[in-house]
Scaffold this motif. Sequence first.
Motif, PDB file in Angstrom:
ATOM      1  N   HIS A  36      -5.783  29.698  34.614  1.00 39.00           N
ATOM      2  CA  HIS A  36      -4.542  29.850  33.867  1.00 39.00           C
ATOM      3  C   HIS A  36      -3.497  30.453  34.809  1.00 39.00           C
ATOM      4  O   HIS A  36      -3.833  31.285  35.659  1.00 39.00           O
ATOM      5  N   PRO A  37      -2.221  30.043  34.718  1.00 35.85           N
ATOM      6  CA  PRO A  37      -1.211  30.611  35.620  1.00 35.85           C
ATOM      7  C   PRO A  37      -1.154  32.131  35.609  1.00 35.85           C
ATOM      8  O   PRO A  37      -0.790  32.740  36.622  1.00 35.85           O
ATOM      9  N   LEU A  38      -1.519  32.746  34.490  1.00 34.50           N
ATOM     10  CA  LEU A  38      -1.497  34.201  34.419  1.00 34.50           C
ATOM     11  C   LEU A  38      -2.781  34.827  34.951  1.00 34.50           C
ATOM     12  O   LEU A  38      -2.884  36.051  35.029  1.00 34.50           O
TER      13      LEU A  38
ATOM     14  N   ILE B  81       4.347  28.998  33.846  1.00 35.75           N
ATOM     15  CA  ILE B  81       3.766  29.839  32.792  1.00 35.75           C
ATOM     16  C   ILE B  81       4.230  29.361  31.420  1.00 35.75           C
ATOM     17  O   ILE B  81       3.432  29.263  30.470  1.00 35.75           O
TER      18      ILE B  81
ATOM     19  N   HIS C   1       2.005  38.055  38.918  1.00 38.39           N
ATOM     20  CA  HIS C   1       3.414  37.668  38.925  1.00 38.39           C
ATOM     21  C   HIS C   1       4.287  38.890  39.209  1.00 38.39           C
ATOM     22  O   HIS C   1       3.939  40.017  38.914  1.00 38.39           O
TER      23      HIS C   1
END
Length: 273
Positions: free
Chosen positions: A91-93, A78, A98
């Motif tokens: 996107h990692p988010l 992130i 999480h």
Amino acid sequence: MSGFVLRLVRESMPRTQTALAEALGVDVETLQGWESGRRPLANMRAGALLELRRRLPALGGNVALVPWLDAAMDADRIIAAGLDGEAGEPHPLAGWVHTRDTAHMLAWALNGTVPPALARRLTRPRRGPVAAGPQLAAADRTVFFDHLRGTTEAAARQGDGGVLLHRQALYLASYDRGPDAAAWTAHTLHRRRDVLAQRGWSPHWAEARSTATALARLGDPQPLLDFIDRALADDDTAEAANPNYWALWLGRWRCRSRTTRSCGTGTCPGGTR
């Protein structure tokens, strides 16, 4: 982040870098690269990473520290997306929900808040160039939070497809302690008050929950009280969603679905998806 956690594991043995490198059968330069972040652990082959995680406890590493490598690698990805400006797709988010441990790792890097579970395991500060913590430099924090603001605003324009990304980017943006950060975060949160007005369960339930909680953190508890009254109490589906949300957040339950639209928002109402 993962390199710093690896250092904590090594020091819990305790072993020097040279001794651990010999035990693992790698060059000391390789181990130094892992700990410094020059060689990100996440770039290792899956088999080699699995072998490393299995061998660390066998070599005397604290078994409570080793699982934190996973959250640290999530945080590294992130942070890298925010600093490089090239997050990739998704996107990692936006790709997964999480967990609390990942959020704690990010808070450690962004504002120096040590995860409570790790605070007592930190070694005493030592003289010399060894970092006492993994906090980002001020310039890097500025770049990262600028990226989060832009990501939050871009996700808001994506409609339902950007719900998870918007929610998680905005949540992390609230870690910013810059002079205008609180005002920007509050303004952005208040623009989403429409989701707070909905009663009972809806696809935006998780966003409403996060919005209300973030506003409470900024000193405005009324939206959270209203959320509990309107979208939690006396609604079977919403009440079922709440423990599922907590289970995902605490890393105690993993939804079988891997799609952002169904469970990526962490809101599957019955644990059935």
